[in-house]
Scaffold this active site. Structure first.
Site, PDB file in Angstrom:
ATOM      1  N   ASP A 260      -3.869  -0.540  -1.999  1.00  0.00           N
ATOM      2  CA  ASP A 260      -3.521  -1.574  -2.969  1.00  0.00           C
ATOM      3  C   ASP A 260      -4.223  -1.359  -4.301  1.00  0.00           C
ATOM      4  OD1 ASP A 260      -2.438  -3.809  -4.105  1.00  0.00           O
ATOM      5  OD2 ASP A 260      -3.766  -5.235  -3.118  1.00  0.00           O
TER       6      ASP A 260
ATOM      7  N   ASP B 137       2.024  -0.017  -9.715  1.00  0.00           N
ATOM      8  CA  ASP B 137       1.543  -0.656  -8.498  1.00  0.00           C
ATOM      9  C   ASP B 137       1.903   0.158  -7.270  1.00  0.00           C
ATOM     10  OD1 ASP B 137       0.452  -2.622  -6.881  1.00  0.00           O
ATOM     11  OD2 ASP B 137       2.330  -3.716  -6.737  1.00  0.00           O
TER      12      ASP B 137
END
Ligand SMILES: *[C@@H]1O[C@H](CO)[C@@H](O)[C@H](O)[C@H]1NC(C)=O
Ligand SMILES: *[C@@H]1O[C@H](CO)[C@@H](O)[C@H](O)[C@H]1NC(C)=O
Ligand SMILES: *[C@@H]1O[C@H](CO)[C@@H](O)[C@H](O)[C@H]1NC(C)=O
Ligand SMILES: *[C@@H]1O[C@H](CO)[C@@H](O)[C@H](O)[C@H]1NC(C)=O
Length: 456
Positions: free
Chosen positions: A112, A331
């Protein structure tokens, strides 16, 4: 996944108070600098899913992810529907594999780039979600130590307190929440991490005294067979920060394949020195977020070209505003690209104008909500080029990084892997396939290099 703010703060403080009084047993105490290589696997790798299922799941996850990212942001209305989470569709894409403790206990964590704490579910589990691997057991690690609550690592967390009684005097008790109200709470600890490639489970680089969350109470949308989350954002607790590397990179293999994707913490200096001048390496500045709470990697996207047409999207559509809204992030946890509605509709219309095929309306029969065209049997239809213009970098996306082919209700369709969303622009990992993405933290630059990720 972005850490949440304010609205759940009260609730969290109560949880923390309760937790710091809970009877949990614990053990007692953490430098790095070497390059580390690990592997990520796609969330759905090895599940025996068809390409169609994979793409449907990815599409659902991308929408859910965008909702999750947006739901933590002040300017967006409170009721962002997390939708597909509740149908059991995981929102993550790549899991990194390594081990914690001595002897090493394996963990598999969501990669992440949107959050910084690394945590895994820990014994004793007060509340844990299902995982296939055994829970991390601090009592069977000889190198495990409790992080003290007066140290900066603990104090700098949004929510932490000093444990008493059985937590151990002055142990760091933490709570870490994400924008969708997922939460992990437990004790902040340190231990040795052993990084080894997927094929090479024994050996590899061991780094002592890394800080991580030992999550005893974890609740939320965790359904990807992960045991926790590996934080790669800009925050002080992130793995790149703790390993004191000046850079890291990931290179995602094709989403429909099952080959592991390399993640490098510390990129060899000479890797692309010979190609840098030839334009193969495209670099753009990382934009500093306005507040320290925003740890995602922001980029300055300036425009989009479809075919030969530079679309009339104002630069401000992609820009990060002073109040923290808007902006463009890259991301690792989002599948497909998400654009603000106005920008998306220009891209959508440009594809309709330039693709010489009928639009396929598939929404009634499937979960594909992207723009799709009915494709003739056989060859992949020609589509216009898609170019992202960043400050200093031009990203000519390969076709397979923005189009996907499916068979839907007996028709062959070809679809655009872009969603319209709210004000945040997200460059998802579908757009990053077979692209070596280098985060140069020392110089605040991000580079894209086309690569065969399985050979890196
Ligand atoms: C979950 O993870 C375990 C351990 O890595 C693995 O053996 C198993 O196949 C995974 N299950 C799924 C459904 O991906
Ligand atoms: C990455 O960082 C390491 C130090 O952490 C440095 O030695 C290396 O030169 C850097 N690589 C690149 C490509 O800048
Ligand atoms: C497909 O959907 C568009 C709007 O999204 C509509 O204008 C068009 O008529 C639909 N076509 C068919 C064949 O249903
Ligand atoms: C879809 O494409 C495949 C492979 O190109 C082909 O075998 C199949 O006949 C096509 N189906 C239809 C309905 O055109």
């Amino acid at each position: 996944m972005l850490p949440v703010s304010k609205q759940v703060k009260m609730k969290l403080e109560k949880v923390l108070l309760l937790l710091s009084l809970l009877a949990l047993t614990s053990v007692s105490h953490c430098d790095a600098g070497e390059a580390v290589r690990l592997h990520a696997t796609h969330t759905d790798a090895g599940r025996g899913l068809s390409k169609r299922e994979l793409l449907h799941r990815m599409a659902a996850r991308s929408r859910a992810r965008a909702a999750r990212l947006l739901s933590g942001r002040g300017a967006v209305s409170a009721g962002v529907d997390p939708g597909p989470y509740t149908n059991g569709v995981p929102d993550t894409e790549y899991l990194v594999h390594f081990a914690i403790g001595t002897p090493p206990q394996p963990v598999q964590l969501i990669l992440d780039t949107g959050s910084d704490l690394t945590w895994t579910q820990c014994r004793p589990c007060v509340a844990c979600f299902d995982q296939t691997l055994p829970h991390f057991d601090p009592s069977s690690s000889s190198t495990f130590a409790v992080q003290r609550c007066d140290l900066p690592m603990c104090r700098n967390l949004d929510w932490s307190s000093c444990g008493k009684q059985s937590w151990g005097n002055r142990a760091c008790v933490y709570a870490y929440a994400y924008a969708d109200n997922s939460i992990t709470t437990g004790q902040l600890d340190t231990d040795t991490f052993t990084f080894a490639s997927a094929e090479d489970a024994i050996g590899g680089a061991s780094v002592p005294d890394l800080t991580f969350g030992c999550g005893n109470f974890n609740n939320g949308i965790f359904k990807s067979n992960e045991t926790g989350i590996a934080g790669f954002s800009r925050g002080a607790l992130s793995l790149p920060a703790q390993l004191k590397v000046d850079n890291f990179s990931h290179c995602f293999t094709a989403i429909t394949g099952s080959e592991p994707s390399p993640v490098l913490l510390g990129v060899p200096a000479n890797l692309y020195s010979h190609t840098a001048a030839s334009g193969v390496v495209q670099s753009t500045a990382l934009v500093r977020p306005p507040s320290s709470g925003q740890n995602a990697y922001y980029l300055s996207l300036k425009g989009i070209t479809v075919g030969k047409t530079r679309l009339p999207i104002p630069k401000s559509a992609f820009a990060l505003k002073q109040d923290g809204t808007g902006g463009t992030i890259i991301d690792s946890g989002t599948g497909m690209m998400t654009l603000p509605t106005a920008a998306y509709s220009l891209v959508h219309d440009a594809f309709i104008a330039q693709v010489k095929l009928p639009v396929h309306n598939s929404t009634s029969s499937s979960s594909v909500s992207q723009l799709c065209f009915s494709a003739p049997p056989g060859a992949k239809p020609e589509v216009p080029a898609l170019v992202l213009h960043f400050k200093g970098a031009t990203l000519n996306l390969p076709r397979e990084n923005y189009m996907f082919e499916l068979e839907e209700a007996g028709d062959n369709i070809t679809c655009l892997a872009i969603n319209g969303g709210d004000d945040l622009t997200i460059i998802g990992n579908f757009q990053q396939q077979n692209m070596h993405v280098l985060y140069d933290l020392a110089n605040n630059m991000l580079s894209f290099v086309p690569a065969q990720c399985n050979r890196l």
